[in-house]
Design a protein around this motif. Structure first.
Motif, PDB file in Angstrom:
ATOM      1  N   ARG A 398      25.360   9.136 -72.635  1.00 45.42           N
ATOM      2  CA  ARG A 398      24.133   9.233 -71.863  1.00 45.42           C
ATOM      3  C   ARG A 398      23.669   7.813 -71.527  1.00 45.42           C
ATOM      4  N   VAL A 399      22.914   7.677 -70.457  1.00 47.95           N
ATOM      5  CA  VAL A 399      22.455   6.380 -69.974  1.00 47.95           C
ATOM      6  C   VAL A 399      21.761   5.591 -71.082  1.00 47.95           C
ATOM      7  N   ILE A 400      20.843   6.232 -71.799  1.00 54.69           N
ATOM      8  CA  ILE A 400      20.064   5.522 -72.819  1.00 54.69           C
ATOM      9  C   ILE A 400      20.924   5.109 -74.010  1.00 54.69           C
ATOM     10  N   ASP A 401      21.910   5.937 -74.351  1.00 53.35           N
ATOM     11  CA  ASP A 401      22.790   5.607 -75.482  1.00 53.35           C
ATOM     12  C   ASP A 401      23.664   4.397 -75.158  1.00 53.35           C
ATOM     13  N   TYR A 402      24.053   4.275 -73.889  1.00 54.70           N
ATOM     14  CA  TYR A 402      24.864   3.135 -73.459  1.00 54.70           C
ATOM     15  C   TYR A 402      24.084   1.828 -73.630  1.00 54.70           C
ATOM     16  N   GLU A 405      23.522   0.800 -77.340  1.00 50.12           N
ATOM     17  CA  GLU A 405      24.679   0.164 -77.978  1.00 50.12           C
ATOM     18  C   GLU A 405      24.450  -1.349 -78.092  1.00 50.12           C
ATOM     19  N   THR A 406      23.742  -1.927 -77.134  1.00 50.93           N
ATOM     20  CA  THR A 406      23.462  -3.369 -77.143  1.00 50.93           C
ATOM     21  C   THR A 406      22.205  -3.671 -77.949  1.00 50.93           C
ATOM     22  N   ALA A 407      21.125  -2.965 -77.657  1.00 54.42           N
ATOM     23  CA  ALA A 407      19.865  -3.200 -78.381  1.00 54.42           C
ATOM     24  C   ALA A 407      18.905  -2.040 -78.134  1.00 54.42           C
ATOM     25  N   GLU A 408      18.177  -1.647 -79.189  1.00 50.57           N
ATOM     26  CA  GLU A 408      17.160  -0.607 -79.036  1.00 50.57           C
ATOM     27  C   GLU A 408      15.833  -1.208 -78.608  1.00 50.57           C
ATOM     28  N   TYR A 409      15.621  -2.470 -78.991  1.00 55.50           N
ATOM     29  CA  TYR A 409      14.413  -3.196 -78.579  1.00 55.50           C
ATOM     30  C   TYR A 409      14.829  -4.609 -78.200  1.00 55.50           C
ATOM     31  N   SER A 413      10.086 -12.370 -72.000  1.00 54.69           N
ATOM     32  CA  SER A 413       9.832 -13.807 -71.920  1.00 54.69           C
ATOM     33  C   SER A 413       8.480 -14.198 -72.518  1.00 54.69           C
ATOM     34  N   ASP A 414       7.517 -13.250 -72.571  1.00 53.95           N
ATOM     35  CA  ASP A 414       6.220 -13.586 -73.175  1.00 53.95           C
ATOM     36  C   ASP A 414       6.116 -13.131 -74.631  1.00 53.95           C
ATOM     37  N   GLY A 415       7.263 -12.706 -75.213  1.00 54.71           N
ATOM     38  CA  GLY A 415       7.295 -12.349 -76.628  1.00 54.71           C
ATOM     39  C   GLY A 415       6.986 -10.896 -76.931  1.00 54.71           C
ATOM     40  N   THR A 416       6.727 -10.080 -75.916  1.00 55.96           N
ATOM     41  CA  THR A 416       6.418  -8.662 -76.123  1.00 55.96           C
ATOM     42  C   THR A 416       7.693  -7.883 -76.416  1.00 55.96           C
ATOM     43  N   LEU A 417       7.633  -6.975 -77.400  1.00 60.01           N
ATOM     44  CA  LEU A 417       8.776  -6.095 -77.679  1.00 60.01           C
ATOM     45  C   LEU A 417       8.771  -4.941 -76.688  1.00 60.01           C
ATOM     46  N   ILE A 418       9.928  -4.644 -76.160  1.00 58.13           N
ATOM     47  CA  ILE A 418      10.052  -3.558 -75.194  1.00 58.13           C
ATOM     48  C   ILE A 418      11.261  -2.711 -75.564  1.00 58.13           C
ATOM     49  N   SER A 419      11.125  -1.406 -75.477  1.00 58.86           N
ATOM     50  CA  SER A 419      12.200  -0.504 -75.905  1.00 58.86           C
ATOM     51  C   SER A 419      13.262  -0.367 -74.816  1.00 58.86           C
ATOM     52  N   ALA A 420      14.421   0.146 -75.218  1.00 60.78           N
ATOM     53  CA  ALA A 420      15.512   0.393 -74.270  1.00 60.78           C
ATOM     54  C   ALA A 420      15.053   1.355 -73.177  1.00 60.78           C
ATOM     55  N   SER A 421      14.263   2.377 -73.584  1.00 56.07           N
ATOM     56  CA  SER A 421      13.775   3.365 -72.625  1.00 56.07           C
ATOM     57  C   SER A 421      12.845   2.716 -71.599  1.00 56.07           C
ATOM     58  N   LYS A 446      25.653   2.821 -61.591  1.00 55.74           N
ATOM     59  CA  LYS A 446      26.459   2.361 -62.735  1.00 55.74           C
ATOM     60  C   LYS A 446      26.469   0.843 -62.800  1.00 55.74           C
ATOM     61  N   ARG A 447      26.574   0.214 -61.642  1.00 54.63           N
ATOM     62  CA  ARG A 447      26.594  -1.248 -61.578  1.00 54.63           C
ATOM     63  C   ARG A 447      25.256  -1.816 -62.059  1.00 54.63           C
ATOM     64  N   ARG A 448      24.155  -1.188 -61.647  1.00 51.06           N
ATOM     65  CA  ARG A 448      22.826  -1.630 -62.070  1.00 51.06           C
ATOM     66  C   ARG A 448      22.645  -1.441 -63.568  1.00 51.06           C
ATOM     67  N   LEU A 449      23.168  -0.332 -64.097  1.00 52.91           N
ATOM     68  CA  LEU A 449      23.084  -0.057 -65.536  1.00 52.91           C
ATOM     69  C   LEU A 449      23.872  -1.108 -66.325  1.00 52.91           C
ATOM     70  N   TYR A 450      25.029  -1.480 -65.805  1.00 51.70           N
ATOM     71  CA  TYR A 450      25.862  -2.497 -66.447  1.00 51.70           C
ATOM     72  C   TYR A 450      25.150  -3.857 -66.454  1.00 51.70           C
TER      73      TYR A 450
END
Length: 637
Positions: A398-402, A405-409, A413-421, A446-450
């Protein structure tokens, strides 16, 4: 004159609405650029026009005997087809005849003494004369050569994906049509070829509709831009530059309209809250108007992909390239190249296909080792490599699982944590689409997701190999903005001139034979520099020639007589001209007799060109010597 009209077209895939009552007309001479974020249905719309796909609702009205030629992103060829057989597709009389001719040429080369084969070849040659098909065959070979395809008898199945795309493009260009439809025609072709294609399409008389991310290409060819956005189709008259001006004006008007709507809502809300004792027809109408204003769905977003990705700290030592050389199959791609990469470098790598551009990126990334020399990577360097080879993605994910694989959070640039979703949302992958298998996405999605996956790893050195292929213009705009804000180093291989002009401050130009030229500035700066060098050399020679010629003429004006050599040349030149003209006639006869033997034909054509040049030289000399003889006679008299 209108060639084809689409009226109130609707198309959906499951819950995803691609077109919501859109209408479109294509007239003679129109050159339309179709743009929009990947996944909005651009390629589907082209397929509906061609008739490969169908709309859920609406109607299509086409002129009688309308001929449409279509270049898709994924062209399929028949197994065992040669290059020439592959491009002579279609069922028009000329295309059918050209396929027969190519088959006959092959048969006669294999069985030259077979009388049946000879008779068949002669019969088809006569038909070629009758339909004036020789020019089409000649044009096909010219176009193939311009597109970098020189072996016309090669089997298509043995060629690379890029070569097959160029063969498909050649096939689309040579086929007679009222409307030419091109889906990403500039992918897999280099800058020089793109320039040639621009000239070709501008000189072509028929109508054109194309999808392309190449903004200079759009600017120089299109006379109308159509934008697909959230199921609606917006039309802008003019090229890409005019589109940008008109879109900004439309958004400003929409914003003003929305501000007025908000003001009316506030006014009506005050009236509603006061309450009305008597509910007259007039008052009910006012309540209805309030509800209508409140329920209006005004979309002021511009569909931009927002990138706010942090990157890790970068030390002083980044990348040092030390005298690297690289050869494959006795071909030198890189010859003793050295460079020390700086923190603020934005390097664009350009050059014809097959010269070694991607090879240099792979060496820097450590994927391959150079034949000699080495590359030193700094300890703090974290490379993000956006390569052309992203097709090893597990498409069952699934898109989110892909992305997870790299990072969940990740930290912005301003130090805010942001989720994969949340990052997926910024990249135009809304909630429902995030749980879709990757296999269901379009090529551009697919290219944008990559790209997102690469950036989620927070690199401080970006290696981008043809990042503009399959990415929509909107995503490219934001990638360019991201690079402007990026505090690390960027090295990009690209044939997208607009992209290189916006992001690069240094160019590595692969010029052949392993030579890599470094130039400070963007792509246009490099081209101006390159052209100035090409112009400078002939101008120097011309000045020198003019000076020498002037000196000779001054001396000649004083003496006004033939030298011994000129006297002999003058006496013989008319005979030499006659001999050369006879030779030219013989070559022309041989060309007509050798139309089936392409190798001999090439040699004869080259010989003809040289003979014509020699004849022109003789004629120039004859005019000069005759003029001098006349002046000498006048002086004597």
């Amino acid at each position: 004159m209108n060639l084809i009209s689409l009226e109130n077209i609707n198309k959906s895939y499951g819950e995803k609405v691609l077109f919501d009552d859109i209408s479109l007309g294509i007239s003679e001479g129109q050159k339309i650029g179709l743009i929009g974020v990947n996944g909005t249905g651009k390629s589907t719309l082209l397929k509906i026009i061609v008739g490969i796909d169908t709309a859920d609702k609406g109607k299509i009205i086409a002129r009688n005997k309308l001929k449409i030629e279509y270049l898709s992103q994924n062209t399929q060829f028949t197994k065992d087809d040669t290059v020439m057989e592959a491009i002579f597709k279609g069922d028009s009389p000329i295309m059918v005849l050209l396929r027969e001719y190519e088959k006959a040429v092959k048969e006669i080369s294999q069985n030259p003494q077979d009388e049946t084969v000879q008779n068949n070849f002669n019969r088809i040659s006569e038909k070629m004369d009758a339909l004036d098909a020789w020019n089409v065959e000649s044009d096909a070979k010219t176009i193939l050569t311009k597109l970098g395809i020189n072996d016309f008898e090669a089997k298509v199945e043995n060629l690379s994906g890029g070569q097959r795309k160029r063969i498909a493009l050649a096939g689309a260009l040579i086929s007679p049509s009222d409307i030419l439809i091109l889906d990403e025609p500039t992918n897999h072709i280099d800058d020089e070829t793109v320039n040639w294609l621009e000239t070709y399409l501008n000189s072509r008389k028929g109508s054109l509709i194309m999808i392309t991310h190449d903004r200079y290409f759009l600017d120089r060819i299109a006379n109308e831009i159509l934008e697909l956005y959230k199921g609606k189709l917006y039309s802008y008259e003019g090229n890409y530059s005019k589109y940008l001006e008109q879109k900004l004006d439309r958004l400003n008007k929409m914003e003003a309209k929305e501000q007025k709507r908000q003001s009316l809502i506030k006014s009506e809300l005050k009236w509603i809250r006061r309450g009305a004792k008597a509910r007259s027809t007039k008052q009910k109408a006012r309540i209805d108007r309030f509800e209508t204003l409140q329920n209006e769905n005004v979309d002021l977003s511009n569909g931009k992909v927002e990138i706010s990705v942090g990157n890790t700290r970068l030390g002083k030592k980044i990348i040092e390239i030390n005298d690297i050389s690289m050869s494959f199959d006795n071909k030198t791609l890189i010859d003793n190249f050295s460079y020390i990469v700086n923190r603020d470098d934005r390097i664009g790598i350009v050059g014809p296909n097959g010269m070694g551009k991607s090879t240099l990126l792979n060496i820097i990334a450590g994927k391959i080792k150079p034949t000699s020399g080495d590359v030193e990577i700094g300890e703090t360097v974290k490379i993000g490599y956006f390569s052309q080879e992203y097709r090893n993605i597990d498409e069952t994910l699934r898109v989110i699982d892909y992305i997870k694989e790299t990072a969940e959070y990740m930290s912005t640039s301003d130090g805010t944590l942001i989720s994969a979703s949340q990052m997926l949302e910024k990249f135009l992958f809304p909630g429902a689409l995030q749980y879709t298998p990757i296999s269901k996405l379009s090529g551009g999605e697919k290219r944008r997701l990559y790209l997102l996956k690469v950036l989620m790893d927070a690199p401080n050195v970006l290696l981008l190999d043809e990042p503009t292929n399959d990415l929509d213009i909107e995503t490219l705009n934001i990638l360019e903005e991201y690079i402007e804000e990026f505090t690390g180093t960027v090295v990009a291989v690209s044939h997208d001139r607009y992209f290189l002009d916006k992001v690069s401050n240094r160019i590595f130009a692969f010029e052949g034979n392993g030579k890599v030229l470094e130039h400070t500035g963007n792509y246009t700066d490099y081209i101006d520099f390159h052209n100035s060098i090409l112009e400078e050399a002939p101008n120097k020679e011309k000045k020198k020639d003019n000076h020498e010629k002037e000196s000779r003429n001054n001396k000649r004006e004083k003496t006004l007589k033939f030298t011994f050599k000129e006297q002999k040349e003058y006496e013989e030149i008319e005979g030499n001209i006659a001999e050369t003209e006879s030779a030219l006639e013989e070559i022309s006869k041989s060309i007509n007799e050798s139309s089936s033997d392409y190798m001999t034909l090439q040699e004869l054509m080259a010989n003809k060109e040289k003979t014509e040049e020699h004849l022109n030289y003789l004629l120039d000399r004859w005019m000069y010597l005759s003029d001098l003889a006349e002046k000498i006679d006048n002086k004597k008299s």
